[in-house]
Write an enzyme that holds these catalytic residues in place. Structure first.
Site, PDB file in Angstrom:
ATOM      1  N   SER A 104      76.511  39.068  38.922  1.00  0.00           N
ATOM      2  CA  SER A 104      76.219  37.691  38.529  1.00  0.00           C
ATOM      3  C   SER A 104      76.475  37.497  37.044  1.00  0.00           C
ATOM      4  O   SER A 104      76.317  38.423  36.243  1.00  0.00           O
ATOM      5  CB  SER A 104      74.747  37.421  38.834  1.00  0.00           C
ATOM      6  OG  SER A 104      74.305  36.269  38.185  1.00  0.00           O
ATOM      7  N   TYR A 141      65.005  40.218  38.761  1.00  0.00           N
ATOM      8  CA  TYR A 141      66.218  40.014  39.554  1.00  0.00           C
ATOM      9  C   TYR A 141      67.464  40.308  38.702  1.00  0.00           C
ATOM     10  O   TYR A 141      68.343  41.077  39.096  1.00  0.00           O
ATOM     11  CB  TYR A 141      66.285  38.568  40.089  1.00  0.00           C
ATOM     12  CG  TYR A 141      67.678  38.153  40.472  1.00  0.00           C
ATOM     13  CD1 TYR A 141      68.247  38.628  41.656  1.00  0.00           C
ATOM     14  CD2 TYR A 141      68.452  37.350  39.632  1.00  0.00           C
ATOM     15  CE1 TYR A 141      69.555  38.286  41.990  1.00  0.00           C
ATOM     16  CE2 TYR A 141      69.746  37.011  39.964  1.00  0.00           C
ATOM     17  CZ  TYR A 141      70.301  37.473  41.146  1.00  0.00           C
ATOM     18  OH  TYR A 141      71.586  37.148  41.461  1.00  0.00           O
ATOM     19  N   LYS A 181      70.556  43.441  38.835  1.00  0.00           N
ATOM     20  CA  LYS A 181      72.023  43.309  38.822  1.00  0.00           C
ATOM     21  C   LYS A 181      72.620  44.205  37.736  1.00  0.00           C
ATOM     22  O   LYS A 181      73.636  44.877  37.942  1.00  0.00           O
ATOM     23  CB  LYS A 181      72.446  41.847  38.620  1.00  0.00           C
ATOM     24  CG  LYS A 181      72.157  40.949  39.824  1.00  0.00           C
ATOM     25  CD  LYS A 181      72.977  41.362  41.048  1.00  0.00           C
ATOM     26  CE  LYS A 181      72.534  40.673  42.322  1.00  0.00           C
ATOM     27  NZ  LYS A 181      73.113  41.215  43.546  1.00  0.00           N
TER      28      LYS A 181
HETATM   29  N1  UFG Z   1      68.395  22.418  37.992  1.00  0.00           N
HETATM   30  C1  UFG Z   1      67.782  21.187  37.891  1.00  0.00           C
HETATM   31  N2  UFG Z   1      66.951  20.800  38.891  1.00  0.00           N
HETATM   32  C2  UFG Z   1      66.690  21.573  39.991  1.00  0.00           C
HETATM   33  C3  UFG Z   1      67.346  22.831  40.093  1.00  0.00           C
HETATM   34  C4  UFG Z   1      68.177  23.225  39.067  1.00  0.00           C
HETATM   35  O1  UFG Z   1      67.976  20.458  36.915  1.00  0.00           O
HETATM   36  O2  UFG Z   1      65.915  21.170  40.856  1.00  0.00           O
HETATM   37  C5  UFG Z   1      69.324  22.840  36.936  1.00  0.00           C
HETATM   38  C6  UFG Z   1      68.928  24.116  36.246  1.00  0.00           C
HETATM   39  O3  UFG Z   1      68.069  23.853  35.175  1.00  0.00           O
HETATM   40  C7  UFG Z   1      70.291  24.646  35.804  1.00  0.00           C
HETATM   41  C8  UFG Z   1      71.245  24.151  36.879  1.00  0.00           C
HETATM   42  O4  UFG Z   1      70.569  23.101  37.543  1.00  0.00           O
HETATM   43  O5  UFG Z   1      70.653  24.045  34.607  1.00  0.00           O
HETATM   44  C9  UFG Z   1      71.608  25.212  37.894  1.00  0.00           C
HETATM   45  O6  UFG Z   1      70.418  25.776  38.396  1.00  0.00           O
HETATM   46  P1  UFG Z   1      70.409  26.761  39.647  1.00  0.00           P
HETATM   47  O7  UFG Z   1      68.977  27.139  39.892  1.00  0.00           O
HETATM   48  O8  UFG Z   1      71.163  26.168  40.769  1.00  0.00           O
HETATM   49  O9  UFG Z   1      71.253  27.999  39.152  1.00  0.00           O
HETATM   50  P2  UFG Z   1      71.008  28.961  37.901  1.00  0.00           P
HETATM   51  O10 UFG Z   1      72.188  28.779  37.021  1.00  0.00           O
HETATM   52  O11 UFG Z   1      69.692  28.820  37.301  1.00  0.00           O
HETATM   53  O12 UFG Z   1      70.950  30.373  38.641  1.00  0.00           O
HETATM   54  C10 UFG Z   1      72.019  30.809  39.381  1.00  0.00           C
HETATM   55  C11 UFG Z   1      71.547  31.709  40.538  1.00  0.00           C
HETATM   56  C12 UFG Z   1      71.009  32.995  40.033  1.00  0.00           C
HETATM   57  C13 UFG Z   1      71.938  33.634  39.059  1.00  0.00           C
HETATM   58  C14 UFG Z   1      72.267  32.656  37.965  1.00  0.00           C
HETATM   59  C15 UFG Z   1      73.253  33.207  36.996  1.00  0.00           C
HETATM   60  O13 UFG Z   1      70.563  31.044  41.301  1.00  0.00           O
HETATM   61  O14 UFG Z   1      70.832  33.853  41.129  1.00  0.00           O
HETATM   62  O15 UFG Z   1      72.851  31.501  38.538  1.00  0.00           O
HETATM   63  O16 UFG Z   1      73.279  32.418  35.857  1.00  0.00           O
HETATM   64  F1  UFG Z   1      71.387  34.719  38.493  1.00  0.00           F
END
Ligand code: UFG
Length: 344
Positions: free
Chosen positions: A127, A152, A156
């Site tokens: 990741s 988590y 990785k």
């Molecule tokens: N977000 C919102 N509202 C929500 C959910 C997410 O605004 O309800 C935003 C988050 O703040 C972030 C973006 O949307 O800015 C993406 O969030 P995600 O949770 O979809 O994804 P992340 O980038 O946080 O995490 C993902 C995977 C992880 C991995 C990571 C690597 O879920 O497993 O990418 O950066 F580790």
């Protein structure tokens, strides 16, 4: 005779899409999955898309004897794609030992068994989380690994190190580490897609459930970041494009197309998109409105990250093709299908 590939976690979100692409490319796929975060109906979806039913073994990859039995049963497995892992960032903070056991022990089992059965290589699901907040954007594979923000993320990093150490000790197999950015969307047939259990933690399933009226409102976590519109930036990549990269990586390993026994590739589009831009793109692509409000930042979020996919494009020979709008439309078709089936 078609080549046999073992796909751990093959009933999961990325694993199921990869199984489809492997079968379409002529591989014989054996899925090993404990269904802890997936549904057995996924196998039917894969079968409907490809016209071929993958072998399925209900097993926890932490069960070494059980895994060995799979290698005995399916003699001549050439490669492994290891998806099986726990992946919820928040849960990993609550249950770190579960994450270390699930994610590390399963990898150790596989790496120990591979030489006994002459398996040529392993593709590992990593990741972009290993980069933390990169100092330079877009981030390439040589960027420093930052201290992990969650158990988590740490698993990785440790798994990457375990594979590296094993290869450098002269292990008789190859490895490709694939660092995913943010996989989204679903197969265009809407036969398979992401099936989050409970309240989704990730942006896209929350967004599509809100668009469907299952959730009243999407919370945008923060609009005071140092980005053009203040919301976080990610590199959203189609899960189908991502799946195709695994087939290319597998071919590269099995056919020894590289001089290197271990390689790492970023899998992203090279384009950063903010949360607010993503909502706008979804509304444009589907014509469906997404009620949303700005709330405070989510703890542990990276401000902005997107890939430099040069190495994947030019060395692996893979490029993300699907447009963001098409990918978002596929996510919506999948949500509609879940509703039609009465699942959500
Ligand atoms: N977000 C919102 N509202 C929500 C959910 C997410 O605004 O309800 C935003 C988050 O703040 C972030 C973006 O949307 O800015 C993406 O969030 P995600 O949770 O979809 O994804 P992340 O980038 O946080 O995490 C993902 C995977 C992880 C991995 C990571 C690597 O879920 O497993 O990418 O950066 F580790």
């Amino acid at each position: 005779m078609s080549k046999k590939i073992l796909v751990t976690g093959g009933a999961g979100y990325i694993g199921s899409h990869t199984t489809v692409e492997l079968q379409n490319a002529g591989y014989e796929v054996i899925i090993a999955d404990n269904l802890s975060n997936s549904d057995p109906q996924v196998i039917d979806g894969i079968t409907r898309i490809t016209g071929k039913k993958p072998h399925f073994e209900l097993i926890d990859c932490n069960d070494r004897a059980g895994m060995q039995a799979i290698f005995e049963k399916y003699q001549g497995i050439e490669g492994i794609i290891h998806f099986a892992a726990s992946k919820a960032v928040g849960e990993s903070v609550q249950k770190p030992l579960l994450y270390y056991r699930n994610n590390l022990v399963s990898l150790l089992n596989i790496l120990e068994l591979m030489p006994l059965y002459g398996v040529k290589g392993i593709v590992f699901s990593s990741s972009c989380t290993v980069y933390g907040q990169p100092d330079i954007l877009p981030v390439d594979e040589n960027a420093p690994i930052k201290p992990a923000l969650s158990p988590y993320g740490n698993t990785k990093q440790i798994c990457e190190e375990i594979i590296n150490d094993s290869i450098h000790s002269g292990a008789p197999y190859r490895a490709i580490l694939l660092r995913y950015f943010n996989p989204i969307g679903a197969h265009p047939s809407a036969e398979i897609g992401e099936l989050p259990l409970g309240v989704p933690q990730n942006l896209i399933p929350y967004l599509t459930q809100t668009a469907m009226g299952i959730r009243p409102e999407l919370s945008v976590f923060g609009n005071d970041y140092n980005t053009p519109d203040g919301s976080c930036i990610r590199d959203y990549i189609s899960v189908v494009d991502l799946a195709k990269a695994h087939v290319i990586a597998m071919q590269r390993m099995i056919n020894k197309l590289s001089d290197n026994a271990i390689e790492t590739f970023n899998l992203g589009t090279g384009r950063g998109v903010s949360v607010l831009e993503l909502i706008e793109a979804f509304e444009r692509a589907t014509g469906v409105k997404v009620p949303h409000k700005i709330v405070g930042r989510r703890e542990g979020d990276i401000e902005q990250v997107w890939a430099n996919p040069y190495r994947a494009n030019n060395i692996l020979g893979w490029t993300a093709h699907e447009t963001l709008d098409d990918t978002l439309a596929s996510a919506w078709r999948w949500q509609v299908r879940l509703r039609e089936r009465g699942i959500m």
